[in-house]
Design a protein around this motif. Structure first.
Motif, PDB file in Angstrom:
ATOM      1  N   GLY A  29       0.822  -1.214   0.000  1.00  0.00           N
ATOM      2  CA  GLY A  29       0.000   0.000   0.000  1.00  0.00           C
ATOM      3  C   GLY A  29       0.851   1.257   0.000  1.00  0.00           C
ATOM      4  N   THR A  86      -7.799  -6.611  -1.343  1.00  0.00           N
ATOM      5  CA  THR A  86      -7.796  -5.622  -2.418  1.00  0.00           C
ATOM      6  C   THR A  86      -6.381  -5.064  -2.552  1.00  0.00           C
ATOM      7  OG1 THR A  86     -10.000  -5.006  -1.629  1.00  0.00           O
ATOM      8  CG2 THR A  86      -8.986  -3.566  -3.282  1.00  0.00           C
ATOM      9  N   ASN A  88      -3.188  -2.945  -3.353  1.00  0.00           N
ATOM     10  CA  ASN A  88      -3.222  -1.489  -3.266  1.00  0.00           C
ATOM     11  C   ASN A  88      -1.941  -0.869  -3.831  1.00  0.00           C
ATOM     12  OD1 ASN A  88      -3.816   1.121  -2.623  1.00  0.00           O
ATOM     13  ND2 ASN A  88      -3.913   0.806  -0.411  1.00  0.00           N
TER      14      ASN A  88
END
Lengths: 248, 248
Positions: A29, A86, A88
């Protein structure tokens, strides 16, 4: 473009054994990776980012020399590397942080007895960081702090808080001169304690608490007084409450 | 033995729409199910347990009359019903708890602005229960408290804490005479506050905080002083710390 060996290498880092051998860990992320990139304490080994992320990075040594740790990947390649539900934008491999020798005598140290949930452990490291605790000593049964889920839960505090692993009974024995506190269900009210500037605070496993052999070595068992009816508090929440009262 | 319609019914309860239509929710595991069975506030609709679990239950009205909510299932049937990674002996369907009308004027109410993580929401309900808070008002963006993950995280507090959903700005407007507090990054130190016996405490979404339109209605913005370097605290941890200081 990703090559097969890179995918296999990153996937191998899901195992503690390989993380330990290489002294690296994985973070994901833009926020977390961005923080680790500038931490000065966690050198980047390889950074796999989608084009938008790579393009948004400032120029950095090596970006144009061929020695860059940055690799551009497609969204589907990122998905193969990511452990997030998800993915990122970026997956980074970093060297484990190296810290100066801790000064246990002049500071507060958090001891964790069997915190096995990776998310809980990471949250506790983040709380320690908020309250200026610089070192955490985990019993060997605790989750590995470089577990992917733990790293994510620390929200970057992993590069600022030193997490050590040791047998806690022996450790406490070697630091017997330090004031010792532990969260238990039938101790002295937390609200009666004065602030402390040095000492140890032991937090136990949520289901089983703190092992008896440790409890007998603790001078000050303490309790968060309960007003309502919940049977217990989550270990991370209890840690936050205790630290806010004794070091906050 | 499970019939197909039972499996479909339970699976449908993963959706808020069906939970709301039936006014039921699902809970799992001997500890949580056991607590709900004796709560007096969450009547059992159907309880699917493996034989060992069923056999360990005390006699109860209906157990031998054919009107029993208890159904014996095999381990593999339980797996089809369970949303847990490791199914744990029993899956129960319960009626949603019904509470007496809350007395907002004479108690402390927790307001949650956009707590979207189901686990965080459940942990906050459990913390509220520990500190004797009897009602929580959630903004419509919050996770549904009867979401399976939230129910599990409450550890049984879901049958003791009333969770309502409402537009918070309007709600605060209708209770403008109550002392109001909110966790923000640049408020008054939490440690300077006196204990409160009535009022509202607003906790915001972890990434975005509390919406501006709410903040302007809050008399007392407060902050957990930071000593170290973590950028923020988890919303549940912040809730625990604040409650321990203002109602603990």
């Amino acid at each position: 473009m990703l090559v097969r060996s890179q995918v296999k290498y990153i996937q191998s880092l899901a195992h503690k054994k390989f993380r330990d051998e290489q002294a690296v860990f994985v973070a994901e992320g833009p926020k977390l990776v961005g923080e680790l990139l500038v931490s000065g304490n966690t050198p980047a080994v390889d950074i796999f980012g989608v084009r938008d992320w790579i393009d948004a990075q400032p120029r950095h040594p090596g970006k144009s020399t061929g020695h860059s740790p940055y690799h551009e990947v497609s969204a589907s390649e990122l998905e193969r590397l990511s452990t997030l539900t998800t993915p990122n934008q970026v997956v980074g491999i970093f060297r484990k942080p190296v810290f100066p020798s801790p000064d246990f005598d002049q500071s507060v140290t958090l001891l964790l007895d069997g915190i096995q949930d990776p998310g809980n452990l990471g949250t506790i490291v983040r709380i320690a960081d908020w309250f200026g605790i610089r070192q955490v000593v985990c019993s060997p049964e605790c989750a590995d702090v470089f577990n992917a889920k733990t790293v994510q839960s620390t929200m970057g505090s992993i590069c600022r808080v030193q997490v050590l692993y040791d047998e806690l009974a022996g450790w406490i024995g070697r630091h017997a001169d330090l004031p010792s506190y532990a969260a238990v269900l039938d101790g002295v009210s937390l609200y009666q304690l004065k602030k402390i500037r040095r000492g140890i605070i032991v937090i136990g496993n949520e289901s089983h608490g703190i092992r008896q052999e440790l409890l007998t070595r603790i001078a000050h068992p303490l309790t968060i007084p309960r007003i309502g009816n919940a049977e217990s508090l989550n270990a991370a929440v209890a840690t936050g409450i205790i630290l806010s009262h004794v070091v906050g």
